[in-house]
Write an enzyme that holds these catalytic residues in place. Structure first.
Site, PDB file in Angstrom:
ATOM      1  N   ALA B  15       0.835  -1.202   0.000  1.00 17.67           N
ATOM      2  CA  ALA B  15       0.000   0.000   0.000  1.00 17.67           C
ATOM      3  C   ALA B  15       0.869   1.250   0.000  1.00 17.67           C
ATOM      4  O   ALA B  15       0.623   2.206   0.720  1.00 17.67           O
ATOM      5  CB  ALA B  15      -0.944  -0.011   1.190  1.00 17.67           C
ATOM      6  N   PHE B 119      16.457  19.546 -10.216  1.00 21.57           N
ATOM      7  CA  PHE B 119      16.924  18.280  -9.650  1.00 21.57           C
ATOM      8  C   PHE B 119      18.051  17.752 -10.535  1.00 21.57           C
ATOM      9  O   PHE B 119      18.197  18.159 -11.683  1.00 21.57           O
ATOM     10  CB  PHE B 119      15.768  17.265  -9.603  1.00 21.57           C
ATOM     11  CG  PHE B 119      15.417  16.810  -8.219  1.00 21.57           C
ATOM     12  CD1 PHE B 119      14.803  17.669  -7.334  1.00 21.57           C
ATOM     13  CD2 PHE B 119      15.706  15.516  -7.792  1.00 21.57           C
ATOM     14  CE1 PHE B 119      14.467  17.246  -6.050  1.00 21.57           C
ATOM     15  CE2 PHE B 119      15.378  15.081  -6.516  1.00 21.57           C
ATOM     16  CZ  PHE B 119      14.758  15.945  -5.638  1.00 21.57           C
ATOM     17  N   GLN B 240      21.251   2.107  -6.428  1.00 18.41           N
ATOM     18  CA  GLN B 240      21.637   3.513  -6.365  1.00 18.41           C
ATOM     19  C   GLN B 240      22.132   3.895  -4.966  1.00 18.41           C
ATOM     20  O   GLN B 240      21.458   3.628  -3.977  1.00 18.41           O
ATOM     21  CB  GLN B 240      20.437   4.398  -6.707  1.00 18.41           C
ATOM     22  CG  GLN B 240      20.735   5.882  -6.597  1.00 18.41           C
ATOM     23  CD  GLN B 240      19.676   6.715  -7.308  1.00 18.41           C
ATOM     24  OE1 GLN B 240      18.627   6.987  -6.755  1.00 18.41           O
ATOM     25  NE2 GLN B 240      19.946   7.077  -8.538  1.00 18.41           N
ATOM     26  N   HIS B 242      22.647   7.027  -2.856  1.00 15.53           N
ATOM     27  CA  HIS B 242      22.299   8.449  -2.837  1.00 15.53           C
ATOM     28  C   HIS B 242      23.500   9.213  -2.292  1.00 15.53           C
ATOM     29  O   HIS B 242      24.088   8.805  -1.291  1.00 15.53           O
ATOM     30  CB  HIS B 242      21.069   8.673  -1.957  1.00 15.53           C
ATOM     31  CG  HIS B 242      20.423  10.010  -2.170  1.00 15.53           C
ATOM     32  ND1 HIS B 242      21.017  11.187  -1.754  1.00 15.53           N
ATOM     33  CD2 HIS B 242      19.261  10.357  -2.765  1.00 15.53           C
ATOM     34  CE1 HIS B 242      20.222  12.200  -2.094  1.00 15.53           C
ATOM     35  NE2 HIS B 242      19.155  11.716  -2.707  1.00 15.53           N
ATOM     36  N   LEU B 252      18.054  10.051   4.920  1.00 13.43           N
ATOM     37  CA  LEU B 252      18.170  10.740   3.627  1.00 13.43           C
ATOM     38  C   LEU B 252      18.120  12.266   3.775  1.00 13.43           C
ATOM     39  O   LEU B 252      17.282  12.798   4.489  1.00 13.43           O
ATOM     40  CB  LEU B 252      17.010  10.292   2.731  1.00 13.43           C
ATOM     41  CG  LEU B 252      16.855  11.032   1.388  1.00 13.43           C
ATOM     42  CD1 LEU B 252      18.018  10.705   0.468  1.00 13.43           C
ATOM     43  CD2 LEU B 252      15.536  10.668   0.728  1.00 13.43           C
ATOM     44  N   THR B 254      17.539  15.160   1.103  1.00 15.47           N
ATOM     45  CA  THR B 254      17.073  15.200  -0.282  1.00 15.47           C
ATOM     46  C   THR B 254      17.997  15.971  -1.225  1.00 15.47           C
ATOM     47  O   THR B 254      18.641  16.947  -0.844  1.00 15.47           O
ATOM     48  CB  THR B 254      15.657  15.809  -0.383  1.00 15.47           C
ATOM     49  OG1 THR B 254      15.324  15.969  -1.764  1.00 15.47           O
ATOM     50  CG2 THR B 254      15.581  17.180   0.267  1.00 15.47           C
ATOM     51  N   GLU B 255      17.980  15.521  -2.485  1.00  9.17           N
ATOM     52  CA  GLU B 255      18.680  16.202  -3.567  1.00  9.17           C
ATOM     53  C   GLU B 255      18.114  17.608  -3.778  1.00  9.17           C
ATOM     54  O   GLU B 255      18.766  18.473  -4.361  1.00  9.17           O
ATOM     55  CB  GLU B 255      18.477  15.363  -4.827  1.00  9.17           C
ATOM     56  CG  GLU B 255      19.273  15.767  -6.025  1.00  9.17           C
ATOM     57  CD  GLU B 255      19.197  14.677  -7.102  1.00  9.17           C
ATOM     58  OE1 GLU B 255      19.422  13.496  -6.767  1.00  9.17           O
ATOM     59  OE2 GLU B 255      18.919  15.014  -8.254  1.00  9.17           O
ATOM     60  N   ARG B 286      22.982  11.037  -9.883  1.00  6.61           N
ATOM     61  CA  ARG B 286      23.384  10.548  -8.561  1.00  6.61           C
ATOM     62  C   ARG B 286      24.595   9.623  -8.585  1.00  6.61           C
ATOM     63  O   ARG B 286      25.434   9.677  -7.692  1.00  6.61           O
ATOM     64  CB  ARG B 286      22.201   9.832  -7.902  1.00  6.61           C
ATOM     65  CG  ARG B 286      21.151  10.805  -7.450  1.00  6.61           C
ATOM     66  CD  ARG B 286      19.968  10.101  -6.841  1.00  6.61           C
ATOM     67  NE  ARG B 286      18.993  11.109  -6.387  1.00  6.61           N
ATOM     68  CZ  ARG B 286      17.774  10.810  -5.956  1.00  6.61           C
ATOM     69  NH1 ARG B 286      17.384   9.548  -5.938  1.00  6.61           N
ATOM     70  NH2 ARG B 286      16.959  11.757  -5.566  1.00  6.61           N
ATOM     71  N   HIS B 354      20.177   3.582  -1.504  1.00  5.36           N
ATOM     72  CA  HIS B 354      18.930   4.334  -1.515  1.00  5.36           C
ATOM     73  C   HIS B 354      17.837   3.690  -2.351  1.00  5.36           C
ATOM     74  O   HIS B 354      16.677   3.698  -1.972  1.00  5.36           O
ATOM     75  CB  HIS B 354      19.229   5.736  -2.054  1.00  5.36           C
ATOM     76  CG  HIS B 354      18.039   6.631  -2.169  1.00  5.36           C
ATOM     77  ND1 HIS B 354      17.280   6.969  -1.073  1.00  5.36           N
ATOM     78  CD2 HIS B 354      17.482   7.286  -3.218  1.00  5.36           C
ATOM     79  CE1 HIS B 354      16.303   7.795  -1.455  1.00  5.36           C
ATOM     80  NE2 HIS B 354      16.390   7.982  -2.753  1.00  5.36           N
ATOM     81  N   ARG B 399      18.804   5.797 -11.699  1.00  5.42           N
ATOM     82  CA  ARG B 399      17.560   6.555 -11.694  1.00  5.42           C
ATOM     83  C   ARG B 399      17.832   8.034 -11.465  1.00  5.42           C
ATOM     84  O   ARG B 399      18.681   8.395 -10.658  1.00  5.42           O
ATOM     85  CB  ARG B 399      16.645   6.039 -10.581  1.00  5.42           C
ATOM     86  CG  ARG B 399      15.402   6.880 -10.390  1.00  5.42           C
ATOM     87  CD  ARG B 399      14.423   6.258  -9.427  1.00  5.42           C
ATOM     88  NE  ARG B 399      14.849   6.312  -8.028  1.00  5.42           N
ATOM     89  CZ  ARG B 399      14.783   7.408  -7.260  1.00  5.42           C
ATOM     90  NH1 ARG B 399      14.371   8.553  -7.769  1.00  5.42           N
ATOM     91  NH2 ARG B 399      15.144   7.353  -5.995  1.00  5.42           N
TER      92      ARG B 399
END
Lengths: 232, 587
Positions: B15, B119, B240, B242, B252, B254-255, B286, B354, B399
């Protein structure tokens, strides 16, 4: 460091009890309570608790730590006085150990129809909303449904089924504040009874314990204000 | 063992963003749909996504989905399937508008449109400049997305089975999937969910590594289920790292911090990305940034070379207004977990596992593909996979940031659309025999009855250590051979491991044991794939084969549970644009 933890497995225990565990916490450690619980589980795998993101956004590991409801993953062990006492969220049915039943909590959330309602045909692209209009949602939409607030609210203890509780009402306020939502009247009518909103006695426990630093008490006051404005 | 029987038109396992998008798509069809989730839906890992969702809306400047497609293909180091990437980028704007109409609280531009930020790897006009393409809800985009989808599923009255854990697929003699066996965590009740369509949306498996940005629940459950059912994983060597996780915990950062103008510095205070990627700098893709950080650390330019080493991410120059309005969550995380307020001091960061680019191979409708006669693609009847557990493949070998949430919504929707059509055109409930469900029951029974083996904790920790040391940012044959050997031994030991807790009531130790079965499958498959691919491409960086080798390796690698390996061609036939030919990849 000593941890005293609430234990109860209905399959094997006649009643709940507190069990002590020793965890080696280095002097300058920035360990969170969640990591301590994981170390305790390494000692005793029968201890059950929920956890997922371990960074305070998923809302899994709300529990009562030294008397206050908090998220285990955001509570540094160094901020607590030993022995550290950990119990399940207050006034919720215990399934086992620190795991409580969320059924009623989510029913209360669903009561406020926590989704955008707008019966107009949507435009081909996005609906417009100014940054100021959008800012009205800040402090409301960030709720993670951890139940720390509702479980710590005396009004919810007294009327767990009739009073919606701070978490549900925070979400009600979030949709009332959204300029894209057109169901304001229905939403307010839906809350119009002596219990759903008005049983809030502004005790403010919700705001004290919210791990996301949100203010459900202010949100509830805002809903009341809107109801009064409507003359209802 | 007593087994309850449920019957549904469609059963969705998971979900998160993709599962709940698919369920929403199906909810309006009048079909009987169930969503099984091992946690309450709002606890799913989508909630942790921060930076945003890419879509060429053109709200800040002229934009074009073809530019987005070019960036995604280039970012994938040409391993992505161009038909799927085309479909994703083309449908991205529609998906954003659908989300907005559902009530997603996007941040806004002055003109009232959805806010878009820069990004890594997202460019204008085929690489000509930095694009602002990433739609954002401050730095809480995943939270806003997941809650919006959950809320709309409540509105649509989706039938959730919360805290039910899927154990295995049920496959009949014909090879069709007839549903899943699952266990109710709270009570220990076991059930067979018989369904015409089963959709795996179980997310990633980042917990195979010791340090990961992933939630504790990211244990590759769908991947283990697919492998045990005889299906392969594709490009599973592509993990990946990160560039910016907090050292130790792996939280994390964030970028979007770099998208908003933050940059990385080494211990000399040098903005070192200018050396590695003169044009894109800190907004290179990345894999490039993570390798650059790893090289800085190797050269002794980290802040803590003796211990858990790191560089720093500077953003104080952005000012309090930008940080508090665009990056409030990051500020909270940095203060809580790194004891540094980014308004004043830079945040320590290091490359951290990541995201899993590989997964269960599917076509662009989400239908699972395995290899049939003469190693040709064969669609598995009744089975779909979407989101991070799938390899559709839009991310190839690397990605781009903000393409994962997009993958969830676009392919969650696509699978829902396709499944609805298939069911309505008469797809039957696939018949099964008793023996088709036995293996799932045996697996649980083993954990209930093994009495003498070792604890799972030791095996779990050793597996993570091997993955971290031998299959990280840089890889080399000798250590991978050793690593694979160790993993195979661990997999054997796991067969004899035991549980002390055999309670039926909310037994989390048992769930962790079942999860470890899946993690081990994924770890072994990763090791085999990484050892086999003798080139460097995207996130897969081999010191002994430092160059990309299109002649021999421009192909998908699939690996089965027995660690046999095979290949599939990369799709280079987009529908409405010319194929993008592999070029040298510079940023």
């Amino acid at each position: 460091m000593r941890f005293s933890i609430y234990r109860y497995n209905p399959e094997t225990d006649a009643k709940p009890y507190m069990k002590d565990y020793e965890v080696d916490v280095p002097h300058d450690s920035d360990m969170m309570v969640l990591q301590a619980l994981m170390l305790i589980k390494d000692q005793d795998e029968t201890l059950s608790f929920r956890a997922s993101c371990r960074e305070g956004v998923c809302g899994s590991d709300g529990m009562n730590i030294n008397g206050l409801n908090r998220l285990a993953c955001l509570t540094p062990v160094s901020s607590l006085k030993a022995p550290i006492t950990i119990r399940p969220l207050v006034n919720m049915t215990v399934i086992r150990d620190l795991v409580v039943d969320f059924t009623l909590f989510f029913q209360q959330y669903e009561k406020v129809q926590p989704y955008l309602q707008n019966h107009a045909e949507p435009p081909a692209t996005e609906r417009l909303q100014s940054p100021e209009e959008r800012a009205a949602l800040d402090g409301l939409y960030e709720c993670i449904l951890c139940a720390c607030c509702t479980s710590f609210c005396p009004s919810s203890w007294w009327n767990p089924e009739k009073f919606i509780g701070p978490a549900g009402l925070l979400w009600a306020a979030r949709f009332l504040a959204d300029t894209r939502d057109t169901a304001t009247e229905e939403r307010l009518a839906n809350l119009q009874d002596p219990f759903s909103v008005y049983r809030c006695r502004t005790i403010m426990n919700c705001t004290v314990v919210c791990p996301k630093n949100l203010n459900p008490a202010a949100a509830i006051a805002g809903i009341r204000h809107k109801m009064v404005e409507k003359g209802s | 063992m007593k087994l309850t029987n449920y019957s549904f038109d469609a059963v969705i396992v998971g979900a998160g963003g993709s599962g709940m998008y698919a369920s929403l798509q199906l909810a309006h069809s009048g079909l009987k749909v169930a969503v099984l989730s091992k946690v309450y839906p709002t606890r799913s890992h989508t909630v942790s996504a921060q930076g945003g969702i890419a879509a060429a809306l053109g709200n800040v400047h002229e934009d074009d989905w073809r530019w987005h497609m070019f960036d995604t293909v280039k970012g994938s180091d040409y391993l992505g399937d161009q038909d799927s990437i085309e479909y994703m980028c083309k449908n991205a704007p529609t998906a954003m508008y659908e989300l907005e109409h559902m009530g997603m609280p996007f941040s806004r531009l002055e003109n009232g449109k959805i806010y878009q930020r820069a990004f890594g790897g997202q460019t204008l006009n085929y690489g000509q400049g930095v694009a602002q393409r990433t739609c954002a809800v401050a730095d809480r985009t995943g939270h806003a997305l997941l809650h919006t989808l959950f809320q709309n599923n409540i509105k649509a009255k989706t039938h959730f089975f919360n805290e039910w854990y899927a154990i295995d697929l049920v496959k009949n003699a014909a090879g069709d999937v007839a549903g899943v066996i699952a266990i109710c965590i709270a009570t220990g009740e076991m059930a067979f969910f018989n369904s015409k369509v089963t959709i795996l949306a179980t997310g990633g498996a980042g917990r195979i590594f010791e340090t990961s940005t992933n939630a504790l629940i990211n244990t590759g459950d769908g991947l283990g289920m697919a492998l045990r059912a005889g299906m392969p994983l594709q490009d599973i060597e592509m993990w990946q790292f990160h560039p910016t996780g907090l050292p130790g915990m792996g939280i994390l950062i964030t970028e979007a911090v770099r998208g908003e103008g933050g940059y990385l510095i080494n211990k000399d205070g040098e903005r070192f990305m200018e050396r590695y990627a003169p044009h894109a700098k800190d907004l290179a893709s990345r894999d490039v940034v993570s390798r650059s950080i790893a090289l800085e650390l190797r050269a002794g330019k980290g802040f803590n070379p003796g211990g858990m080493d790191y560089v720093k991410l500077k953003l104080d120059h952005l000012g309090a207004d930008v940080i508090n309005s665009r990056l409030p969550g990051i500020r909270e995380l940095a203060i809580t977990f790194a004891h540094s307020d980014p308004l004043v001091v830079p945040i320590p960061v290091t490359p951290t596992c990541h995201y899993m680019m590989g997964g269960i191979p599917t076509n662009m409708h989400g239908q699972v593909i395995t290899l049939g006669e003469q190693d040709k693609d064969r669609i598995v009847e009744g089975l779909y996979a979407i989101g991070e557990c799938a390899c559709v493949s839009v991310h190839g070998a690397n990605r781009l940031g903000s393409n994962s949430l997009l993958d969830l919504v676009v392919f969650g929707r696509a699978a829902g659309l396709h499944a609805e059509k298939a069911i309505k055109s008469g797809l039957p409930l696939h018949p099964i025999r008793e023996s088709d469900i036995e293996h799932a029951l045996t697996r649980v029974e083993r954990w209930n009855t093994n009495k003498n083996g070792e604890d799972i904790k030791t095996i779990h920790d050793e597996m993570q250590k091997v993955m971290q040391s031998d299959f990280g940012v840089f890889r080399i044959e000798e250590s991978m051979i050793e690593g694979l050997k160790k993993l195979k031994a661990l997999r054997e030991r796991l067969k004899d491991a035991r549980l002390k807790d055999t309670s039926q009531i909310f037994n989390t130790a048992r769930i962790q044991a079942l999860e470890l079965d899946n993690l081990m499958e994924v770890a072994c498959a990763t090791a085999m794939a990484a050892l086999t691919r003798k080139e460097s491409r995207g996130a897969h960086s081999r010191e002994d084969y430092p160059k990309r080798d299109d002649l021999n390796w421009l192909k998908h690698l699939v690996v089965f549970s027995d660690l046999s390996v095979n290949y599939r061609p990369v799709n280079m036939r987009p529908d409405s644009v010319d194929p993008l030919k592999p070029m040298e990849r510079v940023y």
